[in-house]
Design a protein around this motif. Structure first.
Motif, PDB file in Angstrom:
ATOM      1  N   GLY A 184      17.870  32.849  66.455  1.00  0.00           N
ATOM      2  CA  GLY A 184      17.143  33.808  67.286  1.00  0.00           C
ATOM      3  C   GLY A 184      16.829  33.297  68.669  1.00  0.00           C
ATOM      4  N   GLU A 185      16.482  32.005  68.795  1.00  0.00           N
ATOM      5  CA  GLU A 185      16.115  31.468  70.103  1.00  0.00           C
ATOM      6  C   GLU A 185      17.297  31.511  71.057  1.00  0.00           C
ATOM      7  N   ALA A 186      18.484  31.106  70.556  1.00  0.00           N
ATOM      8  CA  ALA A 186      19.674  31.125  71.402  1.00  0.00           C
ATOM      9  C   ALA A 186      20.061  32.548  71.785  1.00  0.00           C
ATOM     10  N   ILE A 187      19.891  33.475  70.838  1.00  0.00           N
ATOM     11  CA  ILE A 187      20.237  34.872  71.135  1.00  0.00           C
ATOM     12  C   ILE A 187      19.280  35.448  72.164  1.00  0.00           C
ATOM     13  N   SER A 188      17.996  35.159  72.002  1.00  0.00           N
ATOM     14  CA  SER A 188      17.006  35.683  72.946  1.00  0.00           C
ATOM     15  C   SER A 188      17.243  35.149  74.347  1.00  0.00           C
ATOM     16  N   ALA A 189      17.750  33.912  74.428  1.00  0.00           N
ATOM     17  CA  ALA A 189      17.956  33.303  75.741  1.00  0.00           C
ATOM     18  C   ALA A 189      19.044  33.998  76.535  1.00  0.00           C
ATOM     19  N   ALA A 212      19.290  44.724  70.370  1.00  0.00           N
ATOM     20  CA  ALA A 212      20.552  44.006  70.225  1.00  0.00           C
ATOM     21  C   ALA A 212      21.254  44.515  68.970  1.00  0.00           C
ATOM     22  N   VAL A 213      22.574  44.598  69.048  1.00  0.00           N
ATOM     23  CA  VAL A 213      23.389  44.999  67.901  1.00  0.00           C
ATOM     24  C   VAL A 213      23.969  43.731  67.291  1.00  0.00           C
ATOM     25  N   LEU A 214      23.642  43.483  66.032  1.00  0.00           N
ATOM     26  CA  LEU A 214      24.095  42.287  65.326  1.00  0.00           C
ATOM     27  C   LEU A 214      25.256  42.668  64.407  1.00  0.00           C
ATOM     28  N   VAL A 215      26.341  41.955  64.539  1.00  0.00           N
ATOM     29  CA  VAL A 215      27.540  42.257  63.748  1.00  0.00           C
ATOM     30  C   VAL A 215      28.023  40.983  63.070  1.00  0.00           C
ATOM     31  N   GLU A 216      28.251  41.063  61.773  1.00  0.00           N
ATOM     32  CA  GLU A 216      28.947  39.981  61.064  1.00  0.00           C
ATOM     33  C   GLU A 216      30.306  40.518  60.639  1.00  0.00           C
ATOM     34  N   ARG A 234      30.050  36.007  63.898  1.00  0.00           N
ATOM     35  CA  ARG A 234      28.717  36.580  64.050  1.00  0.00           C
ATOM     36  C   ARG A 234      28.532  36.902  65.530  1.00  0.00           C
ATOM     37  N   ILE A 235      28.243  38.161  65.786  1.00  0.00           N
ATOM     38  CA  ILE A 235      28.303  38.697  67.142  1.00  0.00           C
ATOM     39  C   ILE A 235      26.977  39.365  67.478  1.00  0.00           C
ATOM     40  N   VAL A 236      26.542  39.182  68.716  1.00  0.00           N
ATOM     41  CA  VAL A 236      25.380  39.898  69.236  1.00  0.00           C
ATOM     42  C   VAL A 236      25.819  40.605  70.501  1.00  0.00           C
ATOM     43  N   SER A 237      25.504  41.895  70.585  1.00  0.00           N
ATOM     44  CA  SER A 237      25.903  42.715  71.728  1.00  0.00           C
ATOM     45  C   SER A 237      24.697  43.469  72.260  1.00  0.00           C
ATOM     46  N   ASN A 238      24.668  43.637  73.585  1.00  0.00           N
ATOM     47  CA  ASN A 238      23.600  44.451  74.172  1.00  0.00           C
ATOM     48  C   ASN A 238      24.084  45.861  74.481  1.00  0.00           C
ATOM     49  N   ALA A 239      25.281  46.230  73.997  1.00  0.00           N
ATOM     50  CA  ALA A 239      25.764  47.607  74.140  1.00  0.00           C
ATOM     51  C   ALA A 239      25.087  48.481  73.089  1.00  0.00           C
ATOM     52  N   ASN A 240      25.256  49.790  73.224  1.00  0.00           N
ATOM     53  CA  ASN A 240      24.641  50.657  72.223  1.00  0.00           C
ATOM     54  C   ASN A 240      25.478  50.660  70.943  1.00  0.00           C
ATOM     55  N   ARG A 241      24.836  51.093  69.871  1.00  0.00           N
ATOM     56  CA  ARG A 241      25.447  51.029  68.542  1.00  0.00           C
ATOM     57  C   ARG A 241      26.765  51.804  68.484  1.00  0.00           C
ATOM     58  N   ALA A 242      26.810  52.980  69.114  1.00  0.00           N
ATOM     59  CA  ALA A 242      28.013  53.821  69.032  1.00  0.00           C
ATOM     60  C   ALA A 242      29.222  53.110  69.624  1.00  0.00           C
ATOM     61  N   ALA A 266      15.325  44.609  67.349  1.00  0.00           N
ATOM     62  CA  ALA A 266      14.593  44.409  68.610  1.00  0.00           C
ATOM     63  C   ALA A 266      14.739  42.959  69.032  1.00  0.00           C
ATOM     64  N   THR A 267      15.012  42.745  70.305  1.00  0.00           N
ATOM     65  CA  THR A 267      15.244  41.389  70.805  1.00  0.00           C
ATOM     66  C   THR A 267      14.033  40.492  70.574  1.00  0.00           C
TER      67      THR A 267
END
Length: 765
Positions: free
Chosen positions: A175-180, A188-192, A243-251, A270-271
């Protein structure tokens, strides 16, 4: 992680890429057709023999191949449906699920839908807008059979997850690295993403898919399972997970992963909920790098030492930073780009602080120590050739045959007009050589056009099964002689007639199971489809053990429909009466259904078969069954005819109808009322005079030349002026205003330039 943008393509490159894509699409369509046919056959075998491991493996292989090939194109609905079916078949392979009639219907319906989409893709290049909804419907049915009806992935069902959904463990620990790197975004959209093991064979590049994620701000690459020992390692099996984190919308993210909806787990968070790291997890990871990370560092160190690799330091730097982040160890690199020397020192520093890998770590094997064993293919080599090219070759062979036929006329002229018997003999000798070579060439090209009837027969088990289930009848289809070969055009021409015949057998001939039991017959009816070669013809028989044809019922129906008058019908024998089913408009069905009753069945069969130079016969035994026999020439390319002379003109008679040629005394022909006949070897043979049929004046020769012909089931003698020679011709049917001219099959050009009219004896006699 920044993405590199590709340079725009030039118009020539775009055109080349479009042409390549079109070729790939055409290959995909043809390959999918073949795989669907094989899948249908395997599924029908599996329904009859649920324990047949070969059938389930073949079915699974076909479905998996379709999914893999579809991955090259924009066909998410097709991939989604086939993937769900593959899951179902996988459970069947593992013995977790058994097949039944209902499941067979569901799988066949899915294959039919894929076949329809395949044809739509061929015609339009895209699938209809409602395709994905249809795919989800099939996927829901298949997963319900697996007992996962309420566990559908949110992406496949189009559900929306709440922001308060439980975070995956990997998101909390990182979480810390993602928040940074969240850039201040609220969500944030989290995808595995866990690709299939065989994704490479489907044309899928999972790394590229992950890197191209819209709004990508964080990426971690790991393994789905521990790496196997070196000797068991398979470089073509994907063991990665992303494992992916994106700030785009879910759609946007869902749309990006639309081709692999069953390989992702997606969560919106939520970030701020990611800000607190999991200290316990971090503490566990600070004990040092795991063996795989050490191996990766050593590989990067060797890559830096290779000549010419300094230009790729950016990739090595990125790998190093990602590795440190995934292992939760401080990165020895400072902010900003690093050169090769800095990278080398950083990698050496990390390796020096790590304990040597244990005995279970993978060891590096020099490329020179790896031996690649290559095996030559032991099977026959094949070459796919377009049908048009083979047809062109066949036409050229036909022209050669016409040119060859000119040599006998040239030899005759050399002897009669120029008085050179030596030259005539020489021409005849050369003709014999050219005739032998042209015949061999003709046979070779015809062999290329030949194909087994199995390509035709394999479509009928599905037809028989569907009709039998619809009519609640129990039918066993037996197929014999699948290896029998015939010309490709003949095989294609037989598809429609055989479909009519099989439908008639199932609808009119075969009884319900209860009726058969009362009649003392086995509950399961037998429908046999048999092919064999008879001389220069291919014979296909459809045999059933049903109720047969009632001659009296046929007679009454013929009178009722106004096809024959009552007086003439009563004069017909039972064998002749059953042949009335070939009359246009005849049907014994009491009501019109989607299978029969319109009177356009058996007459259409006979019309098609006779158009290709064949004939149809029918034998029936009331209460025992019916046999329909279709006989057609093996090839339609070159026709063998016997020339006959009439009033100084030449006509052609198909050689396959000629039984023998005889010369008889005119007095041997006797008149019986309005007809003539001759007794030949104790057999009475009716006589027909070709001069009368062609409207010519009669003449009285010393001996009558008679062709003994076999037309249908009848033997007929045809009186002509004189016999000619046998020859091979290229028969050209009439066209234009002569297309409907009766009495003639067509024309051919002789070697001396004259036009030969070929008689249609089935119409004349």
């Amino acid at each position: 992680m920044p993405l590199r943008s590709s340079q725009p393509l030039s118009p020539a490159e775009e055109a080349a890429r479009a042409a390549e894509t079109a070729d790939l699409a055409a290959s995909f369509v043809e390959e999918t057709r073949a795989l669907l046919e094989e899948a249908n056959s395997a599924l029908l075998i599996l329904e009859r023999h649920p324990e047949d491991a070969e059938a389930i493996n073949a079915l699974f292989r076909c479905v998996h191949s379709i999914k893999g090939a579809a991955g090259l194109f924009d066909l998410p609905a097709l991939i989604h449906l086939v993937h769900a079916g593959e899951d179902l078949l996988g459970a069947m392979r593992e013995g977790e699920l058994s097949i039944d009639a209902e499941l067979t219907d569901q799988l066949l319906a899915g294959l039919d839908r894929v076949a329809r989409w395949n044809e739509m893709f061929r015609a339009d290049g895209v699938l209809p807008a409602e395709a994905m909804e249809e795919a989800r419907s099939f996927a829901s049915i298949y997963r319900a059979r697996l007992g996962r009806k309420n566990e559908l992935a949110a992406t496949s069902a189009g559900q929306t997850e709440n922001e308060g959904a439980q975070l995956p463990e990997w998101a909390r620990t990182s979480g810390e690295a993602i928040s940074a790197v969240s850039d201040g975004s609220d969500d944030a959209v989290l995808v595995e993403y866990t690709p299939d093991e065989g994704c490479f064979f489907a044309g899928e590049d999972p790394l590229r898919v992950a890197l191209a994620t819209p709004g990508l701000i964080w990426l971690d690459i790991g393994t789905q399972a521990p790496w196997p020992a070196r000797e068991a390692f398979d470089p073509f099996a994907c063991n990665l997970r992303f494992r992916i984190v994106s700030n785009a919308n879910r759609a946007e993210v869902e749309h990006h992963f639309r081709y692999v909806p069953d390989n992702i787990a997606l969560t919106v968070a939520a970030t701020k909920s990611l800000a607190e790291p999991d200290e316990a997890f971090c503490e566990n990871m600070r004990g040092g790098l795991d063996p795989l990370a050490v191996e990766l560092l050593e590989a990067q160190q060797r890559a830096l030492a290779l000549p010419g690799r300094h230009g790729q330091v950016g990739d090595i730097e990125t790998t190093l930073r990602n590795l440190c982040r995934s292992q939760n160890v401080p990165c020895p690199l400072h902010d900003g780009p690093a050169d090769a020397d800095v990278l080398g020192r950083a990698i050496a520093d990390l390796l020096s602080q790590t304990k040597p890998a244990g005995s279970d770590a993978l060891t590096q094997t020099p490329a020179s120590d790896i031996a690649l064993e290559r095996h030559e293919a032991s099977g026959e080599r094949t070459l796919r050739v377009e049908q048009g090219k083979v047809d062109t070759l066949m036409n050229l062979v036909g022209e050669l045959v016409v040119a060859k036929n000119a040599l006998p006329f040239l030899a005759r002229d050399a002897e009669t007009r120029f008085g050179s018997r030596e030259l005539s003999r020489e021409i005849k000798d050369k003709y014999a050589v050219i005739d032998r070579i042209s015949r061999q060439l003709q046979n070779a090209v015809m062999d290329i056009r030949m194909m087994p009837v199995s390509d035709l027969f394999k479509r009928f088990p599905r037809l028989v099964r569907d009709i039998a289930r619809k009519q609640d009848k129990k039918v066993r289809l037996l197929i014999e002689g699948e290896s029998t070969e015939a010309d490709k055009n003949i095989i294609e021409a037989l598809a429609e007639p055989l479909t009519h015949v099989l439908r008639n057998s199932l609808d009119h001939g075969i009884e319900q199971a209860g009726v058969r039991t009362i009649a003392g017959k086995p509950e399961i009816a037998t429908l046999k489809l048999r092919a064999f070669q008879d001389g220069d013809s291919v014979v296909i028989e459809v045999i059933d053990d049903g109720r047969g044809i009632d001659p009296d019922k046929v007679r009454s129906k013929a009178v009722e429909r106004g096809l024959l008058d009552a007086e003439r019908v009563t004069q017909l024998s039972d064998a002749q009466a059953v042949q009335l089913v070939f009359l246009p408009g005849f049907s014994t069905a009491e009501a019109v259904s989607d299978l029969s009753g319109r009177g356009v069945g058996m007459d259409a069969v006979r019309a098609v078969v006779e158009r290709f130079g064949g004939h149809v016969t029918l034998e029936s035994r009331s209460g025992e069954g019916t046999t329909v026999r279709l006989k057609l020439p093996l090839s339609m390319a070159v026709t063998r005819v016997l020339t006959v002379e009439m009033a100084g003109r030449l006509y052609g008679v198909p050689m396959d109808l000629v039984v023998e040629t005889v010369r008889i005394e005119p007095g041997s022909i006797r008149r019986l009322k309005a007809s003539e006949a001759v007794v030949l070897r104790d057999q009475v043979i009716p006589i027909a005079r070709l001069r009368d049929m062609l409207g010519m004046e009669r003449h009285r020769p010393a001996l009558e030349s008679v062709l003994i012909l076999r037309v249908g089931n009848a033997t007929v003698g045809m009186v002509i002026d004189d016999f000619g020679t046998g020859m091979d011709i290229i028969l050209k049917p009439f066209s234009g205003i002569l297309a409907n001219l009766s009495g003639f099959s067509g024309t051919a050009v002789l070697g001396d330039g004259r036009v030969l009219l070929v008689l249609n004896l089935k119409e004349i006699l």
